[in-house]
Design an enzyme around this catalytic site. Structure first.
Site, PDB file in Angstrom:
ATOM      1  N   ARG A 115      25.911 -12.217 -50.336  1.00 12.19           N
ATOM      2  CA  ARG A 115      25.767 -11.274 -51.454  1.00 12.19           C
ATOM      3  C   ARG A 115      24.304 -10.918 -51.707  1.00 12.19           C
ATOM      4  NH1 ARG A 115      30.824 -13.271 -55.280  1.00 12.19           N
ATOM      5  NH2 ARG A 115      32.194 -11.668 -54.445  1.00 12.19           N
TER       6      ARG A 115
ATOM      7  N   LYS B 177      52.631 -12.477 -50.435  1.00 12.19           N
ATOM      8  CA  LYS B 177      53.690 -12.075 -51.355  1.00 12.19           C
ATOM      9  C   LYS B 177      53.664 -10.611 -51.755  1.00 12.19           C
ATOM     10  CE  LYS B 177      54.267 -16.515 -53.589  1.00 12.19           C
ATOM     11  NZ  LYS B 177      54.103 -17.245 -54.837  1.00 12.19           N
TER      12      LYS B 177
ATOM     13  N   GLY C 282      39.676 -11.005 -49.282  1.00 11.53           N
ATOM     14  CA  GLY C 282      39.148 -12.279 -48.793  1.00 11.53           C
ATOM     15  C   GLY C 282      39.721 -12.733 -47.462  1.00 11.53           C
TER      16      GLY C 282
ATOM     17  N   GLY D  71      38.403  -8.297 -55.782  1.00 11.30           N
ATOM     18  CA  GLY D  71      39.191  -7.644 -56.840  1.00 11.30           C
ATOM     19  C   GLY D  71      38.940  -6.154 -56.947  1.00 11.30           C
TER      20      GLY D  71
HETATM   21  P1  AMP Z   1      47.298 -12.842 -49.538  1.00  7.89           P
HETATM   22  O1  AMP Z   1      46.352 -13.708 -50.301  1.00  7.89           O
HETATM   23  O2  AMP Z   1      48.461 -12.359 -50.349  1.00  7.89           O
HETATM   24  O3  AMP Z   1      46.600 -11.724 -48.776  1.00  7.89           O
HETATM   25  O4  AMP Z   1      47.985 -13.775 -48.464  1.00  7.89           O
HETATM   26  C1  AMP Z   1      47.290 -14.399 -47.416  1.00  7.89           C
HETATM   27  C2  AMP Z   1      48.089 -15.589 -46.959  1.00  7.89           C
HETATM   28  O5  AMP Z   1      49.357 -15.174 -46.513  1.00  7.89           O
HETATM   29  C3  AMP Z   1      47.451 -16.320 -45.818  1.00  7.89           C
HETATM   30  O6  AMP Z   1      47.098 -17.592 -46.267  1.00  7.89           O
HETATM   31  C4  AMP Z   1      48.533 -16.369 -44.769  1.00  7.89           C
HETATM   32  O7  AMP Z   1      48.629 -17.632 -44.144  1.00  7.89           O
HETATM   33  C5  AMP Z   1      49.782 -16.118 -45.573  1.00  7.89           C
HETATM   34  N1  AMP Z   1      50.866 -15.601 -44.739  1.00  7.89           N
HETATM   35  C6  AMP Z   1      50.861 -14.485 -44.020  1.00  7.89           C
HETATM   36  N2  AMP Z   1      52.021 -14.345 -43.362  1.00  7.89           N
HETATM   37  C7  AMP Z   1      52.801 -15.398 -43.674  1.00  7.89           C
HETATM   38  C8  AMP Z   1      54.132 -15.802 -43.325  1.00  7.89           C
HETATM   39  N3  AMP Z   1      54.876 -15.077 -42.481  1.00  7.89           N
HETATM   40  N4  AMP Z   1      54.604 -16.937 -43.853  1.00  7.89           N
HETATM   41  C9  AMP Z   1      53.832 -17.667 -44.685  1.00  7.89           C
HETATM   42  N5  AMP Z   1      52.575 -17.339 -45.070  1.00  7.89           N
HETATM   43  C10 AMP Z   1      52.071 -16.206 -44.559  1.00  7.89           C
END
Ligand code: AMP
Length: 401
Positions: free
Chosen positions: A38, A201, A358, A381
Site C-alpha cells: 500500500r 457463496k 483478496g 471492499g
Molecule cells: P470468496 O471469499 O467468496 O471469494 O470465496 C473464496 C473461497 O471460496 C476460497 O477460499 C475458495 O477455496 C472457496 N471455494 C471456491 N470454490 C469452492 C468449492 N467448489 N467448494 C468449496 N470452497 C470453494
C-alpha cells in the site's frame, strides 16, 4: 463515474500545502510493517507533489480505534517504511484531531522536500461521521485536497468525502490509474464484456451478480457458488458447498440475465473429492452424475474449455473470485488455467483484463500472471462495491465539481 475528475496535472503545486488521503492501513507485526504494497502504491504521488514544490500532508486511517485515541493504533509505526520507500524525510504530526495546533506548527516549520504524516484520522469520532466541524479543521491545514486512496472510497468519511467538497480536489496517481482501469472494465468498456465470478457463496455476492448480468454480455459463475445455481437447476450436488435456501435467488438472477440478454455460463463438469484436503483422491463427473457423497471442489476440463471459448469471444474480462478451492492442490486447476489464458490473450493485445478481490489477487499472484493483467485491484471492499454498481462517495465527491 470517472468522467470529470482532476489530477495532479491540473494544479500548480508550488508552495501549496497538499492534503493527501492515502491508504496506510498496512499489516504490522510489533513495530515492523510486514507488507509495504500500500505504501508503494502511493509513493509516486507523494514524490511528485514534493518534487513539484508542494508539501504533502498525509492523512490516513489505521485499524479501527472507533473514534478514540488508541496509542497502539498510532500511524507513527509506518514512518520508517514510508521514509525508506518515498526516499524523503517524514515528519510525524501527532494530534487527537480536536486540537490541531501541533499539526499547524509542524506544517509551518517543514523544510521544502519533506513529507508530513498526520496521526490516525479515526482517532476522532467525526471522521467516520463525516462531521462538518472536523472537515473544517482538516481543510484549514491545506490548500488542495488529493485523494489517492481508492480502497477507502466506498466510505463517506471526513477525510475521504467531506474534504473533497471543502477544498479544490483531485485524484492522485494511484486513484487515477484505478479509475481509468475501472472505466475500461465496466464504465465504458470494449465489448463484448465477460465477467467471471467465483468464490464460496452466492449470499455474499447477490448484489454483484444482479448488477453484472445487466452490464455484461456473458457471466461465468464458478467456485462454490456455482453449486447453488446447479442445484437450483435441479441437479444433485452431493455434499458440495451449496446454499440450498438460495435456490429462488439463483433462479431470479438467471431470469434477470435472460431478460438482459446476458449468457450465464455454468460448469458442465466438476472435480469431485471426498475430503477437503490437498492431494486427496478426486474424480471428474458430469453434472448429472455427481457422487452423492462427494464435493465438487473445482470446475472440470470441459468447463475450462467452455470458459476459454467464452473468453475468445470477449474483448474485456472482469474477474472476481476463484473458480475452485484454489488454496488446495489440485483444485486450483481451473483458476490457474483460466488465469493463464486470460493473461496470454491480454499480452497479445486481444483482451482488456481487470481483476480484483483478496482471493483473486492471491490466486493471480500464485499463478504468476498478476503483472500480465491490464489491472489488478487490491482495493477489496471498494472494488466489490464498484462491481455491485454502488456509488462510491469518495469518487463521486471528486467528480462532483
Ligand atoms: P470468496 O471469499 O467468496 O471469494 O470465496 C473464496 C473461497 O471460496 C476460497 O477460499 C475458495 O477455496 C472457496 N471455494 C471456491 N470454490 C469452492 C468449492 N467448489 N467448494 C468449496 N470452497 C470453494
Amino acid at each position: 463515474m470517472t468522467s470529470a475528475f482532476k489530477t495532479l496535472d491540473d494544479f500548480d503545486l508550488t508552495n501549496k500545502r497538499v492534503l493527501l488521503r492515502v491508504d496506510l492501513n498496512v499489516p504490522v507485526n510489533g513495530h515492523k510493517v510486514t507488507d509495504t504494497t500500500r505504501i508503494e502504491r502511493v509513493a509516486k504521488t507523494i514524490q511528485e507533489i514534493a518534487n513539484k514544490g508542494g508539501l504533502p500532508i498525509l492523512l490516513a486511517h489505521f485499524d479501527r480505534p472507533k473514534g478514540k485515541v488508541v496509542p497502539e493504533m498510532s500511524l507513527k509505526v509506518v514512518v520508517p517504511a514510508l521514509e525508506e520507500i518515498v526516499g524523503k524525510p517524514v515528519i510525524f504530526a501527532d494530534t487527537n484531531w480536536t486540537d490541531t495546533a501541533g499539526v499547524k506548527a509542524a506544517i509551518a516549520a517543514a523544510d521544502p522536500g519533506s513529507v508530513i504524516l498526520v496521526e490516525n484520522t479515526r482517532f476522532h469520532p467525526g471522521e467516520e461521521k463525516n462531521d462538518p466541524e472536523l472537515i473544517a479543521r482538516m481543510a484549514a491545514l491545506g490548500d488542495i485536497y488529493i485523494n489517492d486512496a481508492f480502497s477507502a472510497a466506498h466510505r463517506a468519511h471526513a477525510s475521504t468525502e467531506g474534504l473533497a467538497r471543502a477544498l479544490p480536489s483531485g485524484a492522485g496517481r494511484a486513484m487515477e490509474a484505478e479509475l481509468k482501469a475501472l472505466e475500461a472494465g465496466l464504465g465504458n468498456p470494449k465489448t463484448p464484456v465477460i465477467a467471471i465470478v467465483g468464490g464460496a457463496k452466492v449470499s455474499t455476492k447477490i448484489d454483484l451478480l444482479e448488477n453484472l448480468v445487466t452490464k455484461v454480455e456473458a457471466l461465468v459463475i464458478g467456485g462454490g457458488m456455482a453449486n447453488t445455481f446447479i442445484y437450483a437447476l435441479g441437479y444433485d450436488v452431493g455434499k458440495s458447498l451449496c446454499e440450498r435456501d438460495l435456490k429462488e435467488t439463483a433462479l431470479r438472477i438467471m431470469d434477470i440475465a435472460e431478460d438482459a440478454k446476458c449468457a450465464i455460463i455454468l460448469p458442465i463438469d466438476g472435480v469431485v473429492a471426498w475430503h477437503f484436503e490437498a492431494n486427496t483422491p478426486s474424480r471428474i463427473y458430469g453434472l448429472d452424475a455427481i457422487d452423492k457423497d462427494g464435493m465438487v471442489l473445482d470446475a472440470g476440463p470441459q468447463s475450462i474449455e467452455k470458459i476459454k471459448a467464452a473468453i475468445n469471444e470477449a474483448k474485456t474480462i472482469v474477474w472476481n473470485g476463484p473458480l475452485g478451492a484454489f488454496e488446495i492442490a489440485p483444485f486450483d486447476t481451473a483458476t490457474v488455467e483460466v488465469a493463464k489464458y486470460a493473461a496470454e490473450r491480454t499480452r497479445k493485445g486481444l483482451l482488456t483484463s481487470i481483476a480484483g478481490g483478496g482471493d483473486t489477487v492471491a490466486a493471480l499472484a500464485q499463478v504468476g500472471v498478476k503483472d500480465d493483467f491490464t489491472y489488478v485491484s487490491t482495493a477489496g471492499g471498494a472494488f466489490l462495491e464498484w462491481m455491485e454498481g454502488k456509488p462510491l462517495p469518495g469518487v463521486d465527491a471528486l467528480t462532483a465539481g
